[in-house]
Scaffold this motif. Structure first.
Motif, short mmCIF file in Angstrom:
data_model
loop_
_atom_site.label_atom_id
_atom_site.label_comp_id
_atom_site.label_asym_id
_atom_site.label_seq_id
_atom_site.Cartn_x
_atom_site.Cartn_y
_atom_site.Cartn_z
N GLY A 12 0.80 -1.21 0.00
CA GLY A 12 0.00 0.00 0.00
C GLY A 12 0.84 1.27 0.00
N ARG A 13 0.16 2.39 -0.12
CA ARG A 13 0.83 3.69 -0.20
C ARG A 13 1.60 4.03 1.08
NH1 ARG A 13 -2.63 7.77 -0.46
NH2 ARG A 13 -1.66 9.05 -2.06
N THR A 14 0.98 3.80 2.25
CA THR A 14 1.62 4.10 3.52
C THR A 14 2.85 3.23 3.72
OG1 THR A 14 -0.44 4.87 4.53
CG2 THR A 14 1.29 4.12 6.03
N SER A 15 2.70 1.95 3.44
CA SER A 15 3.81 1.01 3.58
C SER A 15 4.95 1.36 2.62
CB SER A 15 3.30 -0.40 3.33
OG SER A 15 4.29 -1.35 3.59
N ALA A 16 4.62 1.78 1.41
CA ALA A 16 5.64 2.19 0.44
C ALA A 16 6.39 3.42 0.93
CB ALA A 16 5.01 2.45 -0.92
N PHE A 17 5.65 4.39 1.47
CA PHE A 17 6.30 5.59 2.02
C PHE A 17 7.24 5.20 3.15
CE2 PHE A 17 6.56 8.75 5.35
CZ PHE A 17 7.07 9.84 4.65
N MET A 18 6.76 4.37 4.09
CA MET A 18 7.59 3.94 5.21
C MET A 18 8.86 3.26 4.72
SD MET A 18 7.03 0.90 7.99
CE MET A 18 7.25 -0.28 6.67
N THR A 19 8.71 2.36 3.76
CA THR A 19 9.86 1.62 3.23
C THR A 19 10.86 2.58 2.61
OG1 THR A 19 8.47 -0.32 2.85
CG2 THR A 19 10.55 -0.21 1.63
N ASP A 54 9.28 -0.91 -6.24
CA ASP A 54 10.56 -1.61 -6.18
C ASP A 54 11.55 -1.03 -7.18
OD1 ASP A 54 12.47 -3.54 -5.49
OD2 ASP A 54 11.64 -5.02 -6.86
N LYS A 55 11.10 -0.80 -8.39
CA LYS A 55 11.99 -0.27 -9.42
C LYS A 55 12.33 1.21 -9.20
CE LYS A 55 10.62 -3.44 -13.07
NZ LYS A 55 11.77 -4.02 -13.64
N HIS A 56 11.33 2.02 -8.90
CA HIS A 56 11.54 3.47 -8.76
C HIS A 56 12.37 3.82 -7.53
CE1 HIS A 56 10.70 7.70 -9.43
NE2 HIS A 56 10.41 7.80 -8.14
N PHE A 57 12.08 3.18 -6.41
CA PHE A 57 12.77 3.51 -5.15
C PHE A 57 13.91 2.56 -4.82
CE2 PHE A 57 8.32 5.04 -4.24
CZ PHE A 57 8.61 6.40 -4.32
N MET A 175 1.61 12.79 -4.09
CA MET A 175 1.28 13.81 -5.10
C MET A 175 2.53 14.25 -5.87
SD MET A 175 -1.59 16.05 -3.06
CE MET A 175 -1.31 17.47 -4.08
N LYS A 176 3.71 14.05 -5.27
CA LYS A 176 4.97 14.47 -5.89
C LYS A 176 5.65 13.34 -6.66
CE LYS A 176 5.63 17.55 -1.99
NZ LYS A 176 6.16 17.54 -0.64
N GLN A 177 5.06 12.15 -6.67
CA GLN A 177 5.69 11.01 -7.32
C GLN A 177 5.20 10.85 -8.75
OE1 GLN A 177 8.22 9.73 -5.66
NE2 GLN A 177 7.60 11.17 -4.08
N PRO A 178 6.00 10.21 -9.61
CA PRO A 178 5.62 10.04 -11.02
C PRO A 178 4.62 8.90 -11.28
CG PRO A 178 7.78 9.10 -10.64
CD PRO A 178 7.37 9.78 -9.35
N PHE A 179 4.23 8.18 -10.24
CA PHE A 179 3.27 7.09 -10.40
C PHE A 179 2.43 6.99 -9.14
CE2 PHE A 179 6.91 5.26 -8.34
CZ PHE A 179 6.39 4.33 -7.46
N GLU A 180 1.36 6.25 -9.24
CA GLU A 180 0.42 6.08 -8.13
C GLU A 180 -0.22 4.72 -8.28
OE1 GLU A 180 -0.98 6.27 -5.16
OE2 GLU A 180 -1.48 8.39 -5.23
#
Length: 186
Positions: A12-19, A54-57, A175-180
């Motif tokens: 999810g979005r929150t988990s991705a941010f945390m990671t 995974d690829k972007h970050f 909102m600042k990322q190139p994908f969602e």
């Protein structure tokens, strides 16, 4: 020597941010594998979002799936998969049902067997016996946290204790990322 912190990435979005935050800010303090446990029941859009993260970050994500052991008293193991060959037709979930029956409120074993225990099995497979697990729950979600259980199970909530974040913070980041994540409600 760095401490061991296993990042449980839910997809999810929150988990991705945390990671992303942990990998960016805590590399000097922790050795941090990032693990996603696939149940085979996730939506394709979620799996695609996980792959994009995974690829972007550069998460260096380890995709795993629970493997049921039908021998009485034997727990699950984990098999490493990838975006390309991850189950998409519920195979890990069906295997869980074969052993434990259909999950329900009286027997809520699903997340435990398909996610938590599979992640622990993966950690054992890489030689980790003592480590902490990071879970992506936000500061504005206190009802989702059982601190007594978290302490006993060596679970931390970085978005509560290290960098307190609310849903608005997560939304600002995305909102600042190139994908969602592109989940369309049907």
């Amino acid at each position: 020597m760095r401490k061991r912190l296993l990042i449980s990435f839910s997809g999810g979005r929150t988990s991705a941010f945390m990671t992303h935050w942990l990998l960016t800010n805590m590399q000097d303090e922790f050795e941090m594998p990032v693990v996603f446990a696939n149940t085979g029941k996730e939506r394709e859009e979620t799996l695609e979002f996980i792959q994009q993260c995974d690829k972007h970050f550069d998460f260096n994500l380890v995709w795993i799936e629970s493997v049921a052991n039908y021998q009485k008293g034997k727990g699950v193991s984990a098999r490493v998969v990838s975006f390309e060959n991850a189950s998409r037709n519920g195979e890990p979930f069906e295997s869980f049902i074969k052993k434990h029956g259909i999950p329900n409120m009286g027997a809520p074993k699903c997340s435990r067997e398909l996610k938590a225990y599979a992640i622990k099995a993966y950690a054992r497979s890489i030689g980790w016996k003592r480590y902490t697990t990071a879970i992506g729950i936000r500061h504005d979600e206190p009802k989702r946290i059982n601190w007594e259980s978290a302490n006993r199970q060596r679970i931390i909530y970085p978005l509560v204790t290290m960098i307190p974040c609310a849903k608005s913070d997560i939304n600002s980041f995305w909102m600042k990322q190139p994908f969602e994540v592109n989940i369309i409600n049907q």
